[in-house]
Design an enzyme around this catalytic site. Sequence first.
Site, PDB file in Angstrom:
ATOM      1  N   HIS A   4       4.790  -7.401  -0.160  1.00  0.00           N
ATOM      2  CA  HIS A   4       4.420  -8.660  -0.800  1.00  0.00           C
ATOM      3  C   HIS A   4       5.074  -8.787  -2.172  1.00  0.00           C
ATOM      4  O   HIS A   4       5.623  -7.821  -2.707  1.00  0.00           O
ATOM      5  CB  HIS A   4       2.896  -8.751  -0.914  1.00  0.00           C
ATOM      6  CG  HIS A   4       2.203  -8.815   0.413  1.00  0.00           C
ATOM      7  ND1 HIS A   4       1.498  -9.916   0.830  1.00  0.00           N
ATOM      8  CD2 HIS A   4       2.117  -7.916   1.433  1.00  0.00           C
ATOM      9  CE1 HIS A   4       0.996  -9.689   2.035  1.00  0.00           C
ATOM     10  NE2 HIS A   4       1.369  -8.468   2.424  1.00  0.00           N
TER      11      HIS A   4
ATOM     12  N   SER B  85       8.362   3.364   5.490  1.00  0.00           N
ATOM     13  CA  SER B  85       9.447   3.736   4.601  1.00  0.00           C
ATOM     14  C   SER B  85       9.035   3.636   3.143  1.00  0.00           C
ATOM     15  O   SER B  85       7.921   3.997   2.778  1.00  0.00           O
ATOM     16  CB  SER B  85      10.687   2.895   4.866  1.00  0.00           C
ATOM     17  OG  SER B  85      11.813   3.465   4.250  1.00  0.00           O
TER      18      SER B  85
ATOM     19  N   ASP C 298       0.858  -1.174   0.000  1.00  0.00           N
ATOM     20  CA  ASP C 298       0.000   0.000   0.000  1.00  0.00           C
ATOM     21  C   ASP C 298       0.902   1.234   0.000  1.00  0.00           C
ATOM     22  O   ASP C 298       2.008   1.208   0.550  1.00  0.00           O
ATOM     23  CB  ASP C 298      -0.852   0.046   1.265  1.00  0.00           C
ATOM     24  CG  ASP C 298      -2.015  -0.929   1.245  1.00  0.00           C
ATOM     25  OD1 ASP C 298      -2.063  -1.795   0.352  1.00  0.00           O
ATOM     26  OD2 ASP C 298      -2.876  -0.843   2.146  1.00  0.00           O
TER      27      ASP C 298
END
Length: 307
Positions: free
Chosen positions: A152, A255, A95
Site C-alpha cells: 500500500h 518478498s 505487514d
Amino acid sequence: MQPPQFKDKLNTALLKILPQHLLAAGMYRIARTRWKPLKNMLIKEAVSRYAVDMFDAANPRPTSYPSFNAFFTRALKADARPIAQQPDAVASPCDGKVSQAGYITEGRLIQAKGHDFDLLALLGGDQDLAETFEDGAYSTIYLSPRDYHRVHMPLSGKLKGMIFVPGELFSVSDATAQLIPGLYARNERLICGFDTIAGPMLVILVGAIFVGSMETVWAGEVRAPGKDPSTWLYEGKQQITLKKGEEMGRFNMGSTVITLFGKDAVAWDKAFVPGVRVRMGQRIGKVRRFSKKSLRRRPDRKHSASA
C-alpha cells in the site's frame, strides 16, 4: 539477527546453481491450480507451518479460496489495518519485519549488519534516479509467508513511472541477506515512482525465489522481455493518483519492499528499527519538509517504453 546456520549456507549455495526462474515458473502454475485436492493441501500446509492468522482476512475460510495464490494474496477486512491519519505521517507499506531503516550514505544502503549495497545498482543503473535519492531515507521490510502480501501507499502520491529490472531470484530471508552481496540489487525488482507531499518517493517490490510475479493495481502483472530494464511513463491522460493506505501492488508469493525518499524529506520514528514487526498503515516516520519537487524522468533513455 542470527548469523546464518549451516542449513542457510547450504540452501544459498543450491540457489546459486538451481534454475531460479524455471522454479518460479513452476510455482506460478502450481499456485494457480484450481484442482481442489492440491490447492487445499497447499493452503492447509501453509496455514499450519507458518501459523497464518486468518482472523483479519475478509474471507477467513482458507480452503474456500479458489487457488493457493488467491489465498496467499487474500484481502483483509475493511477495518483490519487503520491508516495513520496525521498529514505528515508516513505509513508502513506492508505487514512484515523491518530488515533495515536509515539514510543513504555515499550512495550506499545497509543490507544487513556488515553488508551494504549500491543505490545506483538497486535502481537499475538509472543515474537520474540515483541522484534524486542521494543522501535520502530508505526502509526495507521483509514479508514472511505468514504475512499479508499486498503493498500500500506510504503517502498519497501521483504515479510518474515504473521500471522493471530483470535479475536473479534469491531468497530474501535474513540469512540470505547476510550471505549474498548486493542481494536487493541483484534480484528481479519493480520500481514504482511517485510525487508526494515529501517530494519524490520510490516503492520497490523485490522479487525472490518462488515469487511467480509482481503486479500493480494500474498495470496488473508486470513482466518484460530481455535482460535490460524496461520503463513505463505515466503522464497526461494516464495520470494515476493513489491515496495514503490505498493498495498499489502485491506479491504473488512473498518478498521485500524497499521505500526511498529524497534528502531531508522524512525522518523515521525511533521505534522503526531492524527486527521490529510492523503492520500496513501504522506510522513509521514523518514528513520533515513539504516539497513541490517532482520526480522527473527522461523519456529518451534506451530502455524506455511508453505505457
